[in-house]
Motif scaffolding. Structure first.
Motif, PDB file in Angstrom:
ATOM      1  N   ARG A 142       8.689  -2.643   4.280  1.00 55.89           N
ATOM      2  CA  ARG A 142       8.284  -3.429   5.443  1.00 55.89           C
ATOM      3  C   ARG A 142       6.833  -3.170   5.828  1.00 55.89           C
ATOM      4  NH1 ARG A 142      12.185  -2.109  10.056  1.00 55.89           N
ATOM      5  NH2 ARG A 142      11.067  -3.774  11.101  1.00 55.89           N
ATOM      6  N   LYS A 143       6.253  -2.113   5.287  1.00 60.23           N
ATOM      7  CA  LYS A 143       4.886  -1.747   5.645  1.00 60.23           C
ATOM      8  C   LYS A 143       3.883  -2.511   4.785  1.00 60.23           C
ATOM      9  CE  LYS A 143       6.077   2.762   7.439  1.00 60.23           C
ATOM     10  NZ  LYS A 143       5.917   4.211   7.337  1.00 60.23           N
ATOM     11  N   VAL A 144       2.808  -2.941   5.418  1.00 57.75           N
ATOM     12  CA  VAL A 144       1.762  -3.698   4.749  1.00 57.75           C
ATOM     13  C   VAL A 144       0.632  -2.744   4.351  1.00 57.75           C
ATOM     14  CG1 VAL A 144       0.051  -5.529   5.108  1.00 57.75           C
ATOM     15  CG2 VAL A 144       2.338  -5.762   6.070  1.00 57.75           C
ATOM     16  N   GLY A 145       0.169  -2.871   3.107  1.00 54.12           N
ATOM     17  CA  GLY A 145      -0.881  -1.999   2.582  1.00 54.12           C
ATOM     18  C   GLY A 145      -2.144  -1.993   3.425  1.00 54.12           C
ATOM     19  N   GLU A 146      -2.510  -3.164   3.948  1.00 50.00           N
ATOM     20  CA  GLU A 146      -3.720  -3.248   4.781  1.00 50.00           C
ATOM     21  C   GLU A 146      -3.591  -2.368   6.028  1.00 50.00           C
ATOM     22  OE1 GLU A 146      -5.804  -7.446   4.937  1.00 50.00           O
ATOM     23  OE2 GLU A 146      -3.630  -7.646   4.929  1.00 50.00           O
ATOM     24  N   VAL A 147      -2.380  -2.294   6.574  1.00 50.60           N
ATOM     25  CA  VAL A 147      -2.158  -1.461   7.763  1.00 50.60           C
ATOM     26  C   VAL A 147      -2.214   0.013   7.371  1.00 50.60           C
ATOM     27  CG1 VAL A 147      -0.558  -0.861   9.628  1.00 50.60           C
ATOM     28  CG2 VAL A 147      -0.867  -3.256   8.967  1.00 50.60           C
ATOM     29  N   ASP A 148      -1.616   0.374   6.231  1.00 53.02           N
ATOM     30  CA  ASP A 148      -1.702   1.756   5.734  1.00 53.02           C
ATOM     31  C   ASP A 148      -3.164   2.181   5.613  1.00 53.02           C
ATOM     32  OD1 ASP A 148       1.061   2.087   5.468  1.00 53.02           O
ATOM     33  OD2 ASP A 148       1.069   1.401   3.387  1.00 53.02           O
ATOM     34  N   LYS A 149      -3.985   1.313   5.021  1.00 49.80           N
ATOM     35  CA  LYS A 149      -5.405   1.614   4.815  1.00 49.80           C
ATOM     36  C   LYS A 149      -6.122   1.745   6.161  1.00 49.80           C
ATOM     37  CE  LYS A 149      -9.202  -0.194   1.936  1.00 49.80           C
ATOM     38  NZ  LYS A 149     -10.348   0.136   2.688  1.00 49.80           N
ATOM     39  N   PHE A 150      -5.842   0.826   7.078  1.00 49.57           N
ATOM     40  CA  PHE A 150      -6.431   0.849   8.417  1.00 49.57           C
ATOM     41  C   PHE A 150      -6.124   2.183   9.098  1.00 49.57           C
ATOM     42  CE2 PHE A 150      -5.545   0.120  12.975  1.00 49.57           C
ATOM     43  CZ  PHE A 150      -6.803  -0.264  13.401  1.00 49.57           C
ATOM     44  N   ILE A 151      -4.859   2.607   9.047  1.00 49.16           N
ATOM     45  CA  ILE A 151      -4.443   3.858   9.689  1.00 49.16           C
ATOM     46  C   ILE A 151      -5.104   5.063   9.020  1.00 49.16           C
ATOM     47  CG2 ILE A 151      -2.468   5.387  10.101  1.00 49.16           C
ATOM     48  CD1 ILE A 151      -0.783   2.819  10.576  1.00 49.16           C
ATOM     49  N   SER A 152      -5.218   5.037   7.704  1.00 48.65           N
ATOM     50  CA  SER A 152      -5.793   6.180   6.983  1.00 48.65           C
ATOM     51  C   SER A 152      -7.262   6.413   7.357  1.00 48.65           C
ATOM     52  CB  SER A 152      -5.651   5.999   5.473  1.00 48.65           C
ATOM     53  OG  SER A 152      -6.550   5.011   5.006  1.00 48.65           O
TER      54      SER A 152
END
Length: 122
Positions: free
Chosen positions: A6-16
């Motif tokens: 359910r997680k979007v890669g763009e959001v993972d990158k943003f958070i990182s």
């Protein structure tokens, strides 16, 4: 734990790329959002994570010193906000400003997220 599909890669990158303290708050809020309902969909738009169910429900807006858990129809949630956490004076949007991890109240936030989803069912 949330299903990573359910997680979007763009959001993972943003958070990182966020500062550590803000990153911790954002990750915790993201988990609460996902755990609120399996029907919420994550998107990265307007340079921040947004969550939808039959339309926009909530978003995470970060700054250097806090994270806003925002609601697109927050003005319609005010009466459900028994803890008086919602802030903002915009036409429809309201947010909860979180500066520290101990300001995160999972039960309260989950309740507001579910109420926000219910607004999109009509």
């Amino acid at each position: 734990m949330v299903n990573n599909e359910r997680k979007v890669g763009e959001v993972d990158k943003f958070i990182s790329n966020l500062p550590k303290g803000i990153q911790d708050i954002t990750v915790a809020l993201r988990e609460i959002i996902f755990e609120s309902s399996p029907e919420l969909t994550e998107e990265f738009k307007w340079s921040m994570p947004n969550y939808s169910y039959n339309g926009l429900v909530c978003y995470l807006q970060t700054s250097k010193k806090h994270v806003n858990l925002g609601f697109h129809k927050g003005n319609e949630l005010q009466e459900k906000d028994i803890n008086k956490l919602l802030q903002g004076t915009g036409k429809t949007m309201r947010h909860i400003r979180i500066k520290k991890m101990d300001e995160i109240h999972p039960e309260v936030f989950t309740s507001l997220i579910k109420e926000a989803m219910a607004l999109n069912e009509g």
